[in-house]
Each structure stands twice: as C-alpha cells, then as structure tokens.
Design a protein around this motif. Sequence first.
Motif, PDB file in Angstrom:
ATOM      1  N   LEU A   1       0.860  -1.187   0.000  1.00  0.00           N
ATOM      2  CA  LEU A   1       0.000   0.000   0.000  1.00  0.00           C
ATOM      3  C   LEU A   1       0.895   1.236   0.000  1.00  0.00           C
ATOM      4  N   ASP A   2       0.705   2.151   0.975  1.00  0.00           N
ATOM      5  CA  ASP A   2       1.543   3.363   0.926  1.00  0.00           C
ATOM      6  C   ASP A   2       2.751   3.278   1.870  1.00  0.00           C
ATOM      7  N   GLU A   3       3.089   2.053   2.301  1.00  0.00           N
ATOM      8  CA  GLU A   3       4.217   1.909   3.229  1.00  0.00           C
ATOM      9  C   GLU A   3       5.393   1.219   2.549  1.00  0.00           C
TER      10      GLU A   3
ATOM     11  N   GLY B   1      26.754   2.759  -1.595  1.00  0.00           N
ATOM     12  CA  GLY B   1      25.617   2.681  -0.671  1.00  0.00           C
ATOM     13  C   GLY B   1      24.655   3.834  -0.939  1.00  0.00           C
ATOM     14  N   GLN B   2      25.214   5.010  -1.168  1.00  0.00           N
ATOM     15  CA  GLN B   2      24.391   6.186  -1.469  1.00  0.00           C
ATOM     16  C   GLN B   2      23.564   5.972  -2.743  1.00  0.00           C
ATOM     17  N   MET B   3      24.199   5.423  -3.771  1.00  0.00           N
ATOM     18  CA  MET B   3      23.482   5.176  -5.035  1.00  0.00           C
ATOM     19  C   MET B   3      22.344   4.181  -4.850  1.00  0.00           C
ATOM     20  N   LEU B   4      22.615   3.140  -4.056  1.00  0.00           N
ATOM     21  CA  LEU B   4      21.568   2.139  -3.817  1.00  0.00           C
ATOM     22  C   LEU B   4      20.415   2.761  -3.021  1.00  0.00           C
ATOM     23  N   LEU B   5      20.753   3.591  -2.037  1.00  0.00           N
ATOM     24  CA  LEU B   5      19.694   4.236  -1.250  1.00  0.00           C
ATOM     25  C   LEU B   5      18.883   5.189  -2.129  1.00  0.00           C
ATOM     26  N   ASP B   6      19.559   5.942  -2.997  1.00  0.00           N
ATOM     27  CA  ASP B   6      18.838   6.843  -3.925  1.00  0.00           C
ATOM     28  C   ASP B   6      17.838   6.039  -4.752  1.00  0.00           C
ATOM     29  N   LYS B   7      18.283   4.853  -5.211  1.00  0.00           N
ATOM     30  CA  LYS B   7      17.415   4.004  -6.033  1.00  0.00           C
ATOM     31  C   LYS B   7      16.182   3.573  -5.234  1.00  0.00           C
ATOM     32  N   LEU B   8      16.406   3.149  -3.974  1.00  0.00           N
ATOM     33  CA  LEU B   8      15.277   2.679  -3.160  1.00  0.00           C
ATOM     34  C   LEU B   8      14.287   3.808  -2.877  1.00  0.00           C
ATOM     35  N   ILE B   9      14.812   5.001  -2.602  1.00  0.00           N
ATOM     36  CA  ILE B   9      13.925   6.127  -2.295  1.00  0.00           C
ATOM     37  C   ILE B   9      13.113   6.500  -3.542  1.00  0.00           C
ATOM     38  N   ALA B  10      13.781   6.530  -4.696  1.00  0.00           N
ATOM     39  CA  ALA B  10      13.078   6.859  -5.948  1.00  0.00           C
ATOM     40  C   ALA B  10      12.016   5.794  -6.246  1.00  0.00           C
ATOM     41  N   PHE B  11      12.353   4.535  -5.952  1.00  0.00           N
ATOM     42  CA  PHE B  11      11.429   3.434  -6.216  1.00  0.00           C
ATOM     43  C   PHE B  11      10.196   3.555  -5.298  1.00  0.00           C
ATOM     44  N   ALA B  12      10.438   3.863  -4.028  1.00  0.00           N
ATOM     45  CA  ALA B  12       9.332   4.003  -3.070  1.00  0.00           C
ATOM     46  C   ALA B  12       8.408   5.141  -3.511  1.00  0.00           C
ATOM     47  N   LYS B  13       9.011   6.210  -4.014  1.00  0.00           N
ATOM     48  CA  LYS B  13       8.214   7.358  -4.488  1.00  0.00           C
ATOM     49  C   LYS B  13       7.329   6.913  -5.654  1.00  0.00           C
TER      50      LYS B  13
ATOM     51  N   LYS C   1       6.220   4.044  -6.278  1.00  0.00           N
ATOM     52  CA  LYS C   1       5.178   3.133  -5.800  1.00  0.00           C
ATOM     53  C   LYS C   1       4.120   3.856  -4.973  1.00  0.00           C
ATOM     54  N   GLY C   2       4.312   5.156  -4.758  1.00  0.00           N
ATOM     55  CA  GLY C   2       3.308   5.939  -4.043  1.00  0.00           C
ATOM     56  C   GLY C   2       3.410   5.836  -2.534  1.00  0.00           C
ATOM     57  N   ALA C   3       4.599   5.520  -2.032  1.00  0.00           N
ATOM     58  CA  ALA C   3       4.750   5.392  -0.574  1.00  0.00           C
ATOM     59  C   ALA C   3       4.593   6.747   0.114  1.00  0.00           C
ATOM     60  N   SER C   4       4.001   6.750   1.315  1.00  0.00           N
ATOM     61  CA  SER C   4       3.967   8.007   2.074  1.00  0.00           C
ATOM     62  C   SER C   4       5.140   8.087   3.029  1.00  0.00           C
ATOM     63  N   PHE C   5       5.786   6.944   3.280  1.00  0.00           N
ATOM     64  CA  PHE C   5       7.011   6.991   4.079  1.00  0.00           C
ATOM     65  C   PHE C   5       7.843   5.745   3.806  1.00  0.00           C
ATOM     66  N   VAL C   6       9.111   5.836   4.173  1.00  0.00           N
ATOM     67  CA  VAL C   6      10.025   4.698   4.058  1.00  0.00           C
ATOM     68  C   VAL C   6      10.598   4.469   5.455  1.00  0.00           C
ATOM     69  N   SER C   7      10.508   3.222   5.945  1.00  0.00           N
ATOM     70  CA  SER C   7      11.056   2.961   7.282  1.00  0.00           C
ATOM     71  C   SER C   7      12.114   1.864   7.211  1.00  0.00           C
ATOM     72  N   LEU C   8      12.809   1.688   8.301  1.00  0.00           N
ATOM     73  CA  LEU C   8      13.809   0.619   8.366  1.00  0.00           C
ATOM     74  C   LEU C   8      14.236   0.411   9.810  1.00  0.00           C
TER      75      LEU C   8
ATOM     76  N   ASP D   1       9.918  10.655   5.530  1.00  0.00           N
ATOM     77  CA  ASP D   1       8.536  10.988   5.167  1.00  0.00           C
ATOM     78  C   ASP D   1       8.411  11.535   3.753  1.00  0.00           C
ATOM     79  N   ALA D   2       7.250  11.299   3.163  1.00  0.00           N
ATOM     80  CA  ALA D   2       7.016  11.598   1.738  1.00  0.00           C
ATOM     81  C   ALA D   2       7.321  13.040   1.351  1.00  0.00           C
ATOM     82  N   GLU D   3       7.126  13.979   2.278  1.00  0.00           N
ATOM     83  CA  GLU D   3       7.385  15.376   1.887  1.00  0.00           C
ATOM     84  C   GLU D   3       8.854  15.599   1.520  1.00  0.00           C
TER      85      GLU D   3
END
Length: 148
Positions: free
Chosen positions: A61-63, A81-93, A95-102, A143-145
Amino acid sequence: MKIDSLCVCNLDKVLEIEKKCFSDPWTKTMFLSEISSKFAWFFTACEEDEIVGFAGIRCVLDEAEIINIAVLPEYQRRGIGQMLLDKLIAFAKEKGASFVSLEVRKSNQAARRLYLNNGFKEIGVRKGYYEKGREDAVIMRFDAEKFS
Ligand SMILES: CC(C)(COP(=O)(O)OP(=O)(O)OC[C@H]1O[C@@H](n2cnc3c(N)ncnc32)[C@H](O)[C@@H]1OP(=O)(O)O)[C@@H](O)C(=O)NCCC(=O)NCCS
C-alpha cells in the motif's frame, strides 16, 4: 556503476556479499522467499560486470520498508551505498509510498549516518530486536514530503 534489478541467477553473489557484511546473514531460502513475494524488490550495483552491492525494499500500500543495503567491504566509502539508497527512495516514491522505514543495529554507525544524511529520522528503538549478537534496533523513517 550500474544499478539493475536483481536476477535470481545472481543470487549466489548476493549471498556472498550478505555473508561478508552481516553477522547474522540471510540464507538462500530466506532470499528466495522474499524475492518471490510480489511486495519485494531487490537491486544490484555492478562495477565492470561485477556485483559489488545490493539493496532490497518492500512496498505494501503506501508503506515502504528497506529490507537491506550492503556493499562489499573493499568497495565501501565510494558512494555505492548512497546510489543504492537513492534508487530505493526513488522506487518508493514511484510506488506511491507516504514513508520509508527501516531498522538498523544501534552500533551500526555507518548505516545510521548514511540514513541520517538522507533525511531519515530516528523515531524509536526496538529493545533486543536482533537475537544473534543481541542488540537493540533503531527505527528510522523518511517521510514523503522529503521526496524530491
Ligand atoms: C552501510 C553501507 C551500505 C554504506 O555503504 P557505502 O558504499 O560505504 O556508503 P557510501 O560510500 O555511499 O557513503 C555514504 C555516506 O554514508 C556514511 N558512511 C558510510 N560509511 C561510513 C562509515 N564507515 N562511518 C561513518 N559514516 C559512514 C557517510 O555519511 C557517507 O557519506 P560521506 O562518504 O560523504 O561521508 C556499508 O557500510 C555496508 O554495506 N555495511 C554493511 C552492511 C550494513 O550494515 N547495511 C545496513 C543495514 S541497515
């Protein structure tokens, strides 16, 4: 450096990185089960055709939740590591995520620094979360903002 979707044919290389990077590495069965989920995606970082890092994310869903990021020790501190994190954040965006947690080990200063530098906040602690090498987990959230 190239970021691609993980092909199961490269799983052995990912397992090798996992073993070198973690005290309690995931097994092949654990990876296969996660990869077969329709809610999980894995990416690899390749340098000159060699896989030197990988990362995974779950989106429901949005998580979004980061499953893992790891870079071969001899390739660390070179921006992978930075490049991989950029990829994950862009991917979550995407997918319509409102936040990314870990969750991250409290003692893992390298990873905590990487996430803090990228707009994650430390929002809590899970006491004794890691069973092997008993340790607390720090819960972090983006957070999504903050999506660019
Ligand atoms: C965490 C990890 C993925 C970082 O990968 P990396 O390729 O070395 O990271 P980068 O070179 O892109 O560094 C990005 C930022 O992360 C932080 N960082 C990375 N390694 C660090 C270290 N050893 N100490 C402090 N900060 C560190 C820094 O802020 C760095 O920015 P800077 O180089 O401008 O100072 C890597 O250390 C690793 O694979 N660790 C083992 C697996 C792991 O713990 N994964 C996280 C699970 S939650």
